[in-house]
Scaffold this motif. Structure first.
Motif, PDB file in Angstrom:
ATOM      1  N   GLU A  28       0.692  -1.221  -0.128  1.00  0.00           N
ATOM      2  CA  GLU A  28       0.413  -0.204   0.102  1.00  0.00           C
ATOM      3  C   GLU A  28       0.685   1.626  -0.035  1.00  0.00           C
ATOM      4  OE1 GLU A  28      -3.532   1.615   3.175  1.00  0.00           O
ATOM      5  OE2 GLU A  28      -2.428   0.283   3.589  1.00  0.00           O
ATOM      6  N   ASP A  29       1.114   2.162  -1.061  1.00  0.00           N
ATOM      7  CA  ASP A  29       1.687   3.398  -1.140  1.00  0.00           C
ATOM      8  C   ASP A  29       1.591   4.655  -0.062  1.00  0.00           C
ATOM      9  OD1 ASP A  29       2.941   2.677  -3.422  1.00  0.00           O
ATOM     10  OD2 ASP A  29       1.385   3.867  -4.156  1.00  0.00           O
ATOM     11  N   CYS A  30       1.338   5.214   0.558  1.00  0.00           N
ATOM     12  CA  CYS A  30       1.363   6.170   2.041  1.00  0.00           C
ATOM     13  C   CYS A  30       1.300   6.652   1.720  1.00  0.00           C
ATOM     14  CB  CYS A  30       2.678   6.394   2.318  1.00  0.00           C
ATOM     15  SG  CYS A  30       2.906   7.536   3.614  1.00  0.00           S
ATOM     16  N   PRO A  31      -0.049   7.469   1.435  1.00  0.00           N
ATOM     17  CA  PRO A  31      -1.052   8.435   0.638  1.00  0.00           C
ATOM     18  C   PRO A  31       0.060   9.477   0.984  1.00  0.00           C
ATOM     19  CG  PRO A  31      -1.824   7.144   3.013  1.00  0.00           C
ATOM     20  CD  PRO A  31      -0.310   6.935   2.237  1.00  0.00           C
ATOM     21  N   GLN A  32       0.608  10.055   2.426  1.00  0.00           N
ATOM     22  CA  GLN A  32       2.283  11.438   2.618  1.00  0.00           C
ATOM     23  C   GLN A  32       2.913  11.752   1.275  1.00  0.00           C
ATOM     24  OE1 GLN A  32       2.776  10.697   6.902  1.00  0.00           O
ATOM     25  NE2 GLN A  32       1.368  12.325   7.259  1.00  0.00           N
ATOM     26  N   CYS A  33       3.583  10.443   1.439  1.00  0.00           N
ATOM     27  CA  CYS A  33       4.463   9.978   0.480  1.00  0.00           C
ATOM     28  C   CYS A  33       4.256  10.129  -1.278  1.00  0.00           C
ATOM     29  CB  CYS A  33       5.373   8.749   0.491  1.00  0.00           C
ATOM     30  SG  CYS A  33       6.155   8.461   1.865  1.00  0.00           S
ATOM     31  N   VAL A  34       3.049   9.822  -1.443  1.00  0.00           N
ATOM     32  CA  VAL A  34       2.579  10.348  -2.684  1.00  0.00           C
ATOM     33  C   VAL A  34       2.659  11.635  -3.160  1.00  0.00           C
ATOM     34  CG1 VAL A  34       0.668  10.184  -4.174  1.00  0.00           C
ATOM     35  CG2 VAL A  34       1.856   7.962  -3.190  1.00  0.00           C
ATOM     36  N   ASP A  35       1.308  12.377  -2.177  1.00  0.00           N
ATOM     37  CA  ASP A  35       1.742  13.633  -2.290  1.00  0.00           C
ATOM     38  C   ASP A  35       2.811  14.447  -2.155  1.00  0.00           C
ATOM     39  OD1 ASP A  35      -0.261  15.953  -1.771  1.00  0.00           O
ATOM     40  OD2 ASP A  35       0.412  16.617  -0.381  1.00  0.00           O
ATOM     41  N   HIS A  36       3.630  14.265  -0.889  1.00  0.00           N
ATOM     42  CA  HIS A  36       4.868  14.535  -1.281  1.00  0.00           C
ATOM     43  C   HIS A  36       5.738  14.353  -2.459  1.00  0.00           C
ATOM     44  CE1 HIS A  36       7.973  16.609   1.532  1.00  0.00           C
ATOM     45  NE2 HIS A  36       8.826  16.197   1.058  1.00  0.00           N
ATOM     46  N   MET A  37       5.554  13.374  -3.242  1.00  0.00           N
ATOM     47  CA  MET A  37       6.704  13.049  -4.611  1.00  0.00           C
ATOM     48  C   MET A  37       5.454  14.786  -5.919  1.00  0.00           C
ATOM     49  SD  MET A  37       7.262   9.433  -4.810  1.00  0.00           S
ATOM     50  CE  MET A  37       5.731   8.523  -4.237  1.00  0.00           C
ATOM     51  N   LEU A  38       3.987  14.185  -5.330  1.00  0.00           N
ATOM     52  CA  LEU A  38       3.828  15.001  -6.396  1.00  0.00           C
ATOM     53  C   LEU A  38       3.560  16.426  -6.835  1.00  0.00           C
ATOM     54  CD1 LEU A  38       0.321  13.321  -6.871  1.00  0.00           C
ATOM     55  CD2 LEU A  38       2.103  12.918  -8.756  1.00  0.00           C
ATOM     56  N   ASN A  39       3.944  17.268  -5.464  1.00  0.00           N
ATOM     57  CA  ASN A  39       3.962  17.964  -4.595  1.00  0.00           C
ATOM     58  C   ASN A  39       5.092  18.994  -4.371  1.00  0.00           C
ATOM     59  OD1 ASN A  39       0.905  19.154  -5.390  1.00  0.00           O
ATOM     60  ND2 ASN A  39       0.689  17.751  -3.355  1.00  0.00           N
ATOM     61  N   GLY A  40       6.403  18.200  -4.274  1.00  0.00           N
ATOM     62  CA  GLY A  40       7.832  18.856  -4.124  1.00  0.00           C
ATOM     63  C   GLY A  40       8.179  18.722  -2.378  1.00  0.00           C
ATOM     64  N   HIS A  41       8.630  19.081  -1.909  1.00  0.00           N
ATOM     65  CA  HIS A  41       9.649  19.512  -0.728  1.00  0.00           C
ATOM     66  C   HIS A  41       8.818  20.275   0.007  1.00  0.00           C
ATOM     67  CE1 HIS A  41      11.866  16.145  -1.599  1.00  0.00           C
ATOM     68  NE2 HIS A  41      12.758  16.272  -2.455  1.00  0.00           N
ATOM     69  N   GLY A  42       8.155  21.481  -0.685  1.00  0.00           N
ATOM     70  CA  GLY A  42       7.706  22.409  -0.245  1.00  0.00           C
ATOM     71  C   GLY A  42       9.026  23.687   1.196  1.00  0.00           C
ATOM     72  N   SER A  43       8.578  23.759   2.287  1.00  0.00           N
ATOM     73  CA  SER A  43       9.306  23.917   3.132  1.00  0.00           C
ATOM     74  C   SER A  43      10.497  23.266   4.713  1.00  0.00           C
ATOM     75  CB  SER A  43       8.535  25.185   3.968  1.00  0.00           C
ATOM     76  OG  SER A  43       7.707  24.506   4.964  1.00  0.00           O
ATOM     77  N   ASP A  44      10.066  21.758   4.126  1.00  0.00           N
ATOM     78  CA  ASP A  44      10.714  21.645   4.385  1.00  0.00           C
ATOM     79  C   ASP A  44      11.527  21.214   4.510  1.00  0.00           C
ATOM     80  OD1 ASP A  44       7.799  19.970   5.548  1.00  0.00           O
ATOM     81  OD2 ASP A  44       7.677  18.557   4.267  1.00  0.00           O
ATOM     82  N   LEU A  45      12.738  21.358   3.580  1.00  0.00           N
ATOM     83  CA  LEU A  45      14.224  21.441   3.060  1.00  0.00           C
ATOM     84  C   LEU A  45      15.166  22.050   4.709  1.00  0.00           C
ATOM     85  CD1 LEU A  45      14.706  22.024  -0.106  1.00  0.00           C
ATOM     86  CD2 LEU A  45      14.532  19.470   0.819  1.00  0.00           C
ATOM     87  N   VAL A  46      15.606  20.824   5.081  1.00  0.00           N
ATOM     88  CA  VAL A  46      16.661  22.060   6.573  1.00  0.00           C
ATOM     89  C   VAL A  46      17.362  22.348   5.405  1.00  0.00           C
ATOM     90  CG1 VAL A  46      18.786  21.237   7.820  1.00  0.00           C
ATOM     91  CG2 VAL A  46      16.577  19.935   8.022  1.00  0.00           C
ATOM     92  N   PRO A  47      17.626  23.630   5.658  1.00  0.00           N
ATOM     93  CA  PRO A  47      18.828  24.685   4.505  1.00  0.00           C
ATOM     94  C   PRO A  47      20.512  23.905   4.900  1.00  0.00           C
ATOM     95  CG  PRO A  47      17.695  25.773   6.480  1.00  0.00           C
ATOM     96  CD  PRO A  47      17.262  24.734   6.682  1.00  0.00           C
ATOM     97  N   LYS A  48      21.271  23.993   3.968  1.00  0.00           N
ATOM     98  CA  LYS A  48      22.581  23.928   4.221  1.00  0.00           C
ATOM     99  C   LYS A  48      23.349  25.360   5.264  1.00  0.00           C
ATOM    100  CE  LYS A  48      22.849  20.423   0.429  1.00  0.00           C
ATOM    101  NZ  LYS A  48      23.942  20.099  -0.509  1.00  0.00           N
TER     102      LYS A  48
END
Length: 54
Positions: A28-48
Motif C-alpha cells: 500500500e502506498d503512503c498517501p503522505q509520500c505520494v503527495d510529497h512526490m507529486l507536490n515537492g518538498h516545499g518548506s520541509d528542506l533543512v537549510p545547508k
C-alpha cells in the motif's frame, strides 16, 4: 533522529523511521509520500550551512 542539512524532513523520517509506514498494508502506498512526490518538498528542506572554504 535529526535530519541532516540539505535533506527533506519528511523524506528523511519516512526513509529511516520504521514506525512511519507501520499503519500501511503490504504494497500500500503512503498517501503522505505520494503527495510529497507529486507536490515537492516545499518548506520541509533543512537549510545547508553556507560554504566557507573560500
Amino acid at each position: 533522529m535529526k535530519t541532516p542539512p540539505g535533506q527533506c524532513r519528511q523524506c528523511w523520517r519516512h526513509a529511516h523511521d520504521p514506525k512511519a509506514h507501520r499503519h500501511l498494508k503490504p504494497r500500500e502506498d503512503c498517501p503522505q509520500c505520494v503527495d510529497h512526490m507529486l507536490n515537492g518538498h516545499g518548506s520541509d528542506l533543512v537549510p545547508k550551512k553556507a560554504s566557507s572554504w573560500f
